[in-house]
Design a protein around this motif. Structure first.
Motif, mmCIF file in Angstrom:
data_model
loop_
_atom_site.group_PDB
_atom_site.id
_atom_site.type_symbol
_atom_site.label_atom_id
_atom_site.label_comp_id
_atom_site.label_asym_id
_atom_site.label_seq_id
_atom_site.Cartn_x
_atom_site.Cartn_y
_atom_site.Cartn_z
ATOM 1 N N ILE A 71 0.837 -1.211 0.000
ATOM 2 C CA ILE A 71 0.000 0.000 0.000
ATOM 3 C C ILE A 71 0.868 1.255 0.000
ATOM 4 N N LEU A 72 1.914 1.227 0.827
ATOM 5 C CA LEU A 72 2.787 2.402 0.907
ATOM 6 C C LEU A 72 3.507 2.648 -0.412
ATOM 7 N N SER A 73 3.947 1.565 -1.068
ATOM 8 C CA SER A 73 4.653 1.718 -2.352
ATOM 9 C C SER A 73 3.717 2.216 -3.450
ATOM 10 N N LEU A 79 0.439 10.019 -4.329
ATOM 11 C CA LEU A 79 0.389 11.335 -3.699
ATOM 12 C C LEU A 79 1.360 12.302 -4.377
ATOM 13 N N LEU A 80 2.579 11.845 -4.659
ATOM 14 C CA LEU A 80 3.556 12.680 -5.349
ATOM 15 C C LEU A 80 3.049 13.090 -6.734
ATOM 16 N N ILE A 121 9.204 9.074 -9.927
ATOM 17 C CA ILE A 121 8.121 8.680 -9.018
ATOM 18 C C ILE A 121 7.979 7.157 -8.980
ATOM 19 N N SER A 122 8.058 6.509 -10.136
ATOM 20 C CA SER A 122 7.995 5.038 -10.168
ATOM 21 C C SER A 122 9.160 4.430 -9.394
ATOM 22 N N LEU A 123 10.333 5.051 -9.522
ATOM 23 C CA LEU A 123 11.502 4.558 -8.803
ATOM 24 C C LEU A 123 11.305 4.651 -7.294
ATOM 25 N N VAL A 124 10.617 5.720 -6.832
ATOM 26 C CA VAL A 124 10.319 5.863 -5.397
ATOM 27 C C VAL A 124 9.440 4.713 -4.928
#
Length: 514
Positions: A64-66, A72-73, A112-115
């Motif tokens: 969920i966090l990933s 959100l970003l 963002i995907s990398l995050v």
């Protein structure tokens, strides 16, 4: 609500989130249902699944966090774009920010995907270490290698899709023909690195296939092949693909960078820079065409500059803007006619080269005075200057500015005569005649040669008034029509005088300010 017309952001956001979501989903499915089954033994897969099921809460929380953090970003990043696309702002700063973010969207999508992937992989590794389910270094390396390679493929895919979205929807709709070059240079990735992303993603595919085959054979004990050899071969493939890609890209990006640099020089007015031709493909033809264009512009600039020396540069610009079809039109203007006293005698005593230098220095000073007061130098007639004020540069104070120009000429002449005296050259004395009235302005001449000039009785009267300077022993004289625009404190009435070619006398004035 109309999806496309009233809220284009809806269509854009559906496409954008759809591209990124399904790209990540596709890679996840590829990773779990194909690649992992090839790289890991059945016992290892069962151990992984058991570990995840025992700690289901941590696994779900990490998942969920990933997903939540990148979402959100993305929402925060797209906020100015939303305001622009839905016309909810007129703030120029927000609009500029939105357009810059549009151009950066492919790069930011990768970041963002990398995050998100970093968060997911981080939780997975923490879980593995916590459970001690990774029993050897080889398994640890295999997990990291496969995730790294798949992640690189995913980032290239996401960049490709979002860049396609930019080209098809955002840039054509929200940018004009010249706007992009005025935005920050880091708004988009360079062409070289863009191709590098594409080619690197393609080069990684054979590496993954090779690694899968080797490990599959190894796990089935088909032959003996250690992990270090596999890694070395992967590294060799990577470097070979990188340098081959770099060479291919250099044949594209280097000429394009030269083209861009040359175009910037042309934009800044430098037409001397050329592009080296290194190929006979489309880029070579484009470079040759730009070189030809630059040469043509250089020739045209030379012609324009030369033309501006033959006529007043402002007349030149009007002619170039309107063509040679400038029809005659009658306007109220002020004519200034200035002549050198005793020029015939001076021309007899000075050598030709010195005479021209002497005369050109004088013309330069007097022409500067005329231009500073919005006047137009129409022509040089021997040692005389014909100038007019009031058109095509519209000036309601053209009569007074002509008188002011005459005064300025007298002041400049004092300094010029001081310099001439130091060079043992004759001093210059002038007479200036000024008259305001109706005159015709336009192109005069034949089909082969035209001249933009002013003609009419007003010009003749100014010339006659200039000749009266000898009679009154005054350097500056002007007519009553001009004097009506000059304050009483700055003029002195000398009397009514007969002008050759006119039945009625004309009031003649002089300036009491020198």
């Amino acid at each position: 609500m109309k999806k496309d017309e009233s809220n284009p952001f809806l269509k854009f956001s559906i496409l954008y989130f759809g591209f990124t979501f399904f790209s990540n989903l596709l890679v996840q499915l590829l990773l779990w249902f194909f690649i992992n089954k090839v790289l890991f033994t059945q016992e290892e897969i069962i151990l992984f699944e058991k570990s995840f099921s025992e700690y289901n809460f941590l696994t779900q929380f990490g998942s969920i966090l990933s997903f939540f953090v990148p979402t959100l970003l993305t929402i925060v990043y797209l906020s100015p774009i939303y305001k622009l696309m839905t016309h909810k702002t007129d703030d120029e700063k927000i609009i500029a920010t939105a357009k810059t973010r549009m151009l950066r969207l492919p790069i930011v999508s990768i970041q963002i995907s990398l995050v998100g992937w970093s968060i997911g992989l981080g939780f997975a590794l923490l879980l593995f270490f916590y459970l001690q389910s990774i029993n050897d270094f080889e398994t640890f390396l295999r997990i990291y290698i496969v995730n790294l390679l798949v992640l690189l493929m995913l980032l290239g895919f996401i960049y490709f899709l979002t860049d396609l979205l930019n080209r098809q929807i955002l840039i054509p709709k929200y940018f004009n023909e010249t706007e992009i070059e005025n935005l920050p240079q880091d708004s988009s990735i360079r062409l070289y690195y863009r191709f590098l992303i594409y080619f690197s993603s393609i080069c990684i595919i054979p590496m993954i296939l090779f690694t899968n085959i080797i490990f599959n054979l190894k796990m089935n004990r088909s032959f003996d092949f250690n992990l270090s050899s596999v890694i070395m071969i992967d590294v060799c493939i990577l470097f070979l693909g990188f340098y081959l890609t770099k060479y291919i890209l250099s044949t594209i990006s280097s000429p394009i960078e030269s083209i861009y640099s040359t175009i910037q020089s042309i934009k800044d007015g430098d037409y001397t820079k050329t592009i080296p031709i290194t190929s006979n493909d489309e880029i070579g033809f484009l470079s040759s065409g730009i070189n030809s264009m630059s040469k043509s512009l250089l020739e045209k600039e030379f012609i324009k500059d030369t033309f501006g020396k033959l006529v007043d540069p402002r007349i030149r610009d009007i002619v170039l803007a309107n063509g040679l079809g400038l029809k005659g039109e009658e306007r109220e203007v002020t004519i200034l006619f200035v002549d050198i006293r005793g020029f015939t005698g001076i021309s007899e005593i000075l050598p030709p080269t010195e005479l021209l230098e002497w005369l050109n220095n004088y013309f330069q000073e007097m022409s500067d005075c005329i231009r500073e007061k919005n006047g137009i130098v129409n022509k040089f007639i021997g040692d005389a200057i014909l100038a007019f004020f009031g058109f095509p540069i519209i000036d309601p104070n053209h009569a007074y500015n002509a008188v002011e120009t005459a005064r300025m000429m007298r002041t400049r002449l004092i300094k010029l005569n001081q310099d001439l005296k130091l060079k043992n050259l004759p001093e210059i004395k002038i007479g200036i005649g000024i008259h305001t009235g109706k005159a015709t302005l336009g192109n005069v001449g034949s089909k082969e040669r035209l001249e933009y000039t002013v003609i009419g009785d007003t010009v003749n009267i100014a010339s006659r008034i200039e000749s009266l300077c000898k009679q009154f022993q005054e350097p500056i004289l002007f007519s009553e029509t001009t004097a009506s625009k000059v304050p009483e404190s700055e003029k002195i009435f000398l009397g009514d005088e007969e002008i050759r070619g006119r039945e009625k006398k004309i009031g003649i004035y002089k300036t009491n300010i020198i």
